[in-house]
Motif scaffolding. Structure first.
Motif, mmCIF file in Angstrom:
data_model
loop_
_atom_site.group_PDB
_atom_site.id
_atom_site.type_symbol
_atom_site.label_atom_id
_atom_site.label_comp_id
_atom_site.label_asym_id
_atom_site.label_seq_id
_atom_site.Cartn_x
_atom_site.Cartn_y
_atom_site.Cartn_z
ATOM 1 N N HIS A 1 -5.290 12.746 -4.626
ATOM 2 C CA HIS A 1 -4.577 13.147 -3.407
ATOM 3 C C HIS A 1 -5.279 12.627 -2.163
ATOM 4 C CE1 HIS A 1 -2.728 15.632 -0.294
ATOM 5 N NE2 HIS A 1 -3.949 15.989 0.063
ATOM 6 N N HIS B 1 4.946 15.160 5.207
ATOM 7 C CA HIS B 1 4.255 13.872 5.099
ATOM 8 C C HIS B 1 4.773 12.884 6.149
ATOM 9 C CE1 HIS B 1 1.933 13.761 1.091
ATOM 10 N NE2 HIS B 1 1.987 15.016 1.540
ATOM 11 N N ILE C 1 -0.456 6.714 -8.667
ATOM 12 C CA ILE C 1 -1.364 7.548 -7.860
ATOM 13 C C ILE C 1 -0.623 8.732 -7.236
ATOM 14 C CG2 ILE C 1 -1.106 6.292 -5.675
ATOM 15 C CD1 ILE C 1 -4.146 6.671 -5.299
ATOM 16 N N ASP C 2 0.695 8.586 -7.016
ATOM 17 C CA ASP C 2 1.467 9.712 -6.482
ATOM 18 C C ASP C 2 1.534 10.840 -7.504
ATOM 19 O OD1 ASP C 2 3.137 10.969 -4.477
ATOM 20 O OD2 ASP C 2 4.839 10.560 -5.791
ATOM 21 N N VAL D 1 0.665 4.122 -3.030
ATOM 22 C CA VAL D 1 0.211 5.504 -2.876
ATOM 23 C C VAL D 1 1.343 6.531 -2.918
ATOM 24 C CG1 VAL D 1 -1.855 4.842 -1.603
ATOM 25 C CG2 VAL D 1 0.224 5.414 -0.332
ATOM 26 N N LYS D 2 2.596 6.069 -2.716
ATOM 27 C CA LYS D 2 3.699 7.027 -2.716
ATOM 28 C C LYS D 2 4.717 6.795 -3.828
ATOM 29 C CE LYS D 2 4.260 9.798 0.052
ATOM 30 N NZ LYS D 2 3.819 11.232 0.037
ATOM 31 N N CYS E 1 0.832 -1.210 0.000
ATOM 32 C CA CYS E 1 0.000 0.000 0.000
ATOM 33 C C CYS E 1 0.866 1.258 0.000
ATOM 34 C CB CYS E 1 -0.927 0.011 1.215
ATOM 35 S SG CYS E 1 -2.283 -1.164 1.123
ATOM 36 N N TYR F 1 -2.577 6.342 3.174
ATOM 37 C CA TYR F 1 -1.299 6.639 3.838
ATOM 38 C C TYR F 1 -1.463 6.880 5.335
ATOM 39 C CZ TYR F 1 3.182 9.156 4.496
ATOM 40 O OH TYR F 1 4.422 9.571 4.920
ATOM 41 N N SER G 1 -1.844 12.436 -7.737
ATOM 42 C CA SER G 1 -2.203 13.266 -6.585
ATOM 43 C C SER G 1 -1.843 14.732 -6.801
ATOM 44 C CB SER G 1 -1.515 12.746 -5.319
ATOM 45 O OG SER G 1 -0.124 13.007 -5.343
ATOM 46 N N GLN H 1 -4.821 8.971 -1.779
ATOM 47 C CA GLN H 1 -3.461 8.762 -1.296
ATOM 48 C C GLN H 1 -3.357 9.000 0.205
ATOM 49 O OE1 GLN H 1 -0.506 11.904 -1.963
ATOM 50 N NE2 GLN H 1 0.877 10.356 -2.836
#
Length: 301
Positions: free
Chosen positions: A80, A157, A69-70, A64-65, A60, A87, A73, A83
């Motif tokens: 975003h 983050h 998808i990053d 997301v990172k 995961c 996260y 975002s 994400q």
């Protein structure tokens, strides 16, 4: 959209360095909890359930990172919010559940770490810290600041992720000394979290106009894109890029509203799952503590 974003190249879409980073974390977990666990004491192997939980968290994290998808975002607020929901709300739960208690103790029993964790996981502090930072992060001016450079973006983050761990720790405490709340208080804690995160979501959902320059102004958007697109690639594409609207059929305002709704829905589902787990464990514990009925005395003849 998928075909359109191919112009940014493999490095922007799949973040190979981050892929290696997450693979190294998974490898370290495998070695520490497997072949080299005897170096941390005579401990049992982790359960299959713990392994699945931790490795799912790592997958995961990469999705997301490091995965597309990053990049997305920085193009749509909807991506975003997906994400950030994964996260900050899903990954911490999976990691806490995936690491065995003996490894938590080894990590926590350090002169600096334990005092910070003791303070940061106090229910009131963790409650206000996570929700306060989440709301602050989504104030438009701070949101733009967070995207002003890779270092600032990474640090912010990272702080948000630590705050998320602090928030979930009192609920899922892997060590007995951190399990400070009774089940009823945990239920109240979950409801309080749900209420405190709502203003940020409401602000985003019901704002009459787009809030974030990142998704409306070319300069701010290009600055955000530089966080994940290599400089040489971005400079080469710059003359033909006009803004996020090139890659999404949604208007900026609808995208913003959808993003806020998705965050709130995922948050409610996640908290609902944790709430169900707490109630289920509470009921089972109460069942196990009920005294058995006394044996019926033998009838005299």
């Amino acid at each position: 959209m998928w075909l359109d974003i191919q112009i940014f190249g493999f490095r922007a879409l799949w973040s190979p360095y981050f892929m290696i980073f997450t693979a190294l974390i998974a490898l370290a977990y495998f070695l520490i909890t497997g072949p080299y666990r005897h170096k941390f004491g005579n401990h049992d192997k982790v359960t299959v359930k713990q392994q699945i939980s931790f490795y799912t968290a790592i997958v995961c994290l990469y999705l997301v990172k490091g995965a597309p998808i990053d990049l997305l975002s920085h193009i749509t607020l909807t991506a975003h919010m997906i994400q950030m929901a994964v996260y900050l709300l899903i990954i911490p739960i999976l990691v806490i559940k995936g690491i065995p208690s003996w490894l938590w103790r080894k990590a926590i029993d350090r002169p600096v770490i334990r005092p910070i964790l003791e303070i940061g996981t106090k229910p009131l502090i963790s409650l206000l810290l996570f929700n306060g930072l989440f709301s602050l992060y989504h104030i438009p001016s701070f949101f733009e600041f967070a995207k002003s450079s890779p270092v600032i973006h990474t640090v912010i983050h990272g702080i948000l992720l630590i705050a998320a761990f602090f928030m979930f720790f009192p609920l899922l405490a892997p060590l007995k000394e951190f399990d400070r709340m009774q089940p009823l208080l945990k239920i109240g804690y979950i409801f309080a979290n749900s209420v405190l995160i709502t203003p940020a979501c409401v602000l985003i959902i019901f704002a009459p106009e787009p809030l974030y320059a990142t998704y409306t102004q070319g300069g701010a958007w290009m600055q955000a894109m530089s966080l994940c697109v290599p400089t040489d690639v971005l400079q080469g594409l710059a003359p033909g890029l006009t803004g996020p609207e090139m890659f999404t059929p949604l208007s900026t305002l609808i995208d913003q509203q959808l993003g806020g709704i998705i965050m709130k829905v995922i948050q409610e589902i996640t908290y609902g799952g944790v709430l169900a787990t707490i109630i289920f464990s509470w009921v089972n514990k109460e069942k196990n503590t009920i005294d058995p009925l006394p044996a019926k005395p033998a009838e005299s003849h």
